[in-house]
Design a protein around this motif. Structure first.
Motif, PDB file in Angstrom:
ATOM      1  N   ALA A  14      -1.968  13.196   1.841  1.00  0.00           N
ATOM      2  CA  ALA A  14      -2.375  12.787   3.183  1.00  0.00           C
ATOM      3  C   ALA A  14      -1.304  13.143   4.205  1.00  0.00           C
ATOM      4  CB  ALA A  14      -2.648  11.285   3.210  1.00  0.00           C
ATOM      5  N   ASP A  48       0.867  -1.180   0.000  1.00  0.00           N
ATOM      6  CA  ASP A  48       0.000   0.000   0.000  1.00  0.00           C
ATOM      7  C   ASP A  48       0.901   1.225   0.000  1.00  0.00           C
ATOM      8  OD1 ASP A  48      -2.598   1.482   0.433  1.00  0.00           O
ATOM      9  OD2 ASP A  48      -1.555   2.026   2.277  1.00  0.00           O
ATOM     10  N   SER A  68      -2.216  11.021  -3.717  1.00  0.00           N
ATOM     11  CA  SER A  68      -3.068  10.940  -2.537  1.00  0.00           C
ATOM     12  C   SER A  68      -2.247  10.653  -1.283  1.00  0.00           C
ATOM     13  CB  SER A  68      -4.123   9.840  -2.736  1.00  0.00           C
ATOM     14  OG  SER A  68      -4.899   9.666  -1.574  1.00  0.00           O
ATOM     15  N   ALA A  69      -1.256   9.768  -1.408  1.00  0.00           N
ATOM     16  CA  ALA A  69      -0.415   9.428  -0.265  1.00  0.00           C
ATOM     17  C   ALA A  69       0.370  10.640   0.222  1.00  0.00           C
ATOM     18  CB  ALA A  69       0.536   8.301  -0.647  1.00  0.00           C
ATOM     19  N   ARG A  84       0.339   4.338   0.348  1.00  0.00           N
ATOM     20  CA  ARG A  84       0.099   5.329   1.402  1.00  0.00           C
ATOM     21  C   ARG A  84       0.823   4.928   2.691  1.00  0.00           C
ATOM     22  NH1 ARG A  84      -5.288   8.664   2.951  1.00  0.00           N
ATOM     23  NH2 ARG A  84      -5.235   8.858   0.703  1.00  0.00           N
ATOM     24  N   THR A  85       0.782   3.651   3.021  1.00  0.00           N
ATOM     25  CA  THR A  85       1.469   3.164   4.214  1.00  0.00           C
ATOM     26  C   THR A  85       2.979   3.287   4.061  1.00  0.00           C
ATOM     27  OG1 THR A  85      -0.325   1.595   4.630  1.00  0.00           O
ATOM     28  CG2 THR A  85       1.773   1.173   5.736  1.00  0.00           C
TER      29      THR A  85
END
Length: 286
Positions: free
Chosen positions: A276, A91, A272-273, A93-94
């Motif tokens: 955020a 992922d 997006s990541a 984002r992670t």
């Protein structure tokens, strides 16, 4: 005079896999460490390699980073992320959140941060296009995040994800994922040049010429038939079912002429990541 302290964090690449010496591995980070200070004028650099084969970004954040910062280093290299792309739980984002935390903690303690992007494993392994493309897309996402966060945190960043060295088989070991001695020396020399350009490396640049002969073709085939088979099997139990699904999706989009949608989706996920992270930082500051 206090010695310059260099701590290396990461996975098998930084551990030195592919560059064997008596008693274990050496690798690009150790070669770099030997050229950080001028010979005869200063004490040799104090070097600790905390990288571990198979490490994910979470391992660097949770285990390697605290141990590394406890050593009060002047220079920290963080090269990690390929193993994350080889997991079904990948992922972006992670991954971005973890790398951001590692980078922030490193520069927050006053250390110089050295980062690098890397080639995608699908291409290096020579996988068929439908299998290689999903892995390439993941690695491009990780590299994009590393680029952006390196700039955000003022890191010295080595662009190692592409170029002649990627396609030169002489640079790579039998497993096709790790550099051989020549490849490790190339990374060390390029990292030294980057650090020297900012006044950090003051010793002699590592030689790019290997001291040991390259593995023979028979030795490479033997590795692939023994240890290499085990390596693939260990990853397949985790990744293969999802990779086959990703490959099927790749083929469907190719048949429809809509492959660019997959690239756009990956780019949107990276944006997006990073967005955020920016939102989270604003909230913390408020």
């Amino acid at each position: 005079m206090r010695r310059l302290r260099y701590v290396a964090l990461g996975d098998s690449l930084t551990e030195g896999v592919g560059d064997p010496v008596a008693g274990g591995w050496r690798g690009w980070a150790a070669l770099l460490a030997a050229g950080l200070v001028a010979e005869g004028t200063e004490p040799a650099a104090e070097f600790r390699n905390l990288a571990v084969s198979g490490a994910l970004t979470k391992d660097v954040l949770r285990t390697q980073l605290p141990a590394g910062l406890a050593l009060r280093p002047d220079l920290v290299s963080v090269v990690v992320g390929v193993n994350d792309t080889l997991r079904r739980t990948f992922d972006i984002r992670t991954v971005a959140a973890r790398l951001n935390e590692v980078y922030a903690a490193t520069v927050g303690q006053g250390a110089v941060l050295l980062t690098a992007c890397l080639p995608d494993p699908g291409t290096m392994l020579g996988l068929p296009g439908a299998l290689a493309q999903p892995l390439a897309r993941r690695q491009r996402a990780v590299n994009a995040v590393v680029h952006a966060l390196s700039e955000r945190h003022g890191a010295l960043h080595l662009h190692a994800g592409e170029g002649d060295w990627v396609t030169d088989r002489a640079m790579w070991s039998a497993d096709r994922l790790h550099p051989g001695e020549r490849g490790h020396r190339q990374l060390a020399a390029r990292s030294h040049a980057l650090l020297a350009g900012h006044g950090i490396a003051r010793g002699p640049a590592p030689s790019t010429e290997p001291c040991s002969p390259a593995p023979t073709r028979s030795a490479s085939l033997w590795w692939l038939a023994t240890a290499g088979t085990g390596w693939v099997a260990r990853r397949c139990t985790d990744l293969l079912p999802q990779l086959l699904s990703l490959a099927a999706d790749e083929l469907r989009h190719a048949a429809r002429g809509t492959s660019t949608r997959l690239d756009l989706h990956a780019s949107a996920a990276v944006s997006s990541a990073l967005a955020a992270l920016a939102v989270g930082e604003r909230r913390e500051a408020a």
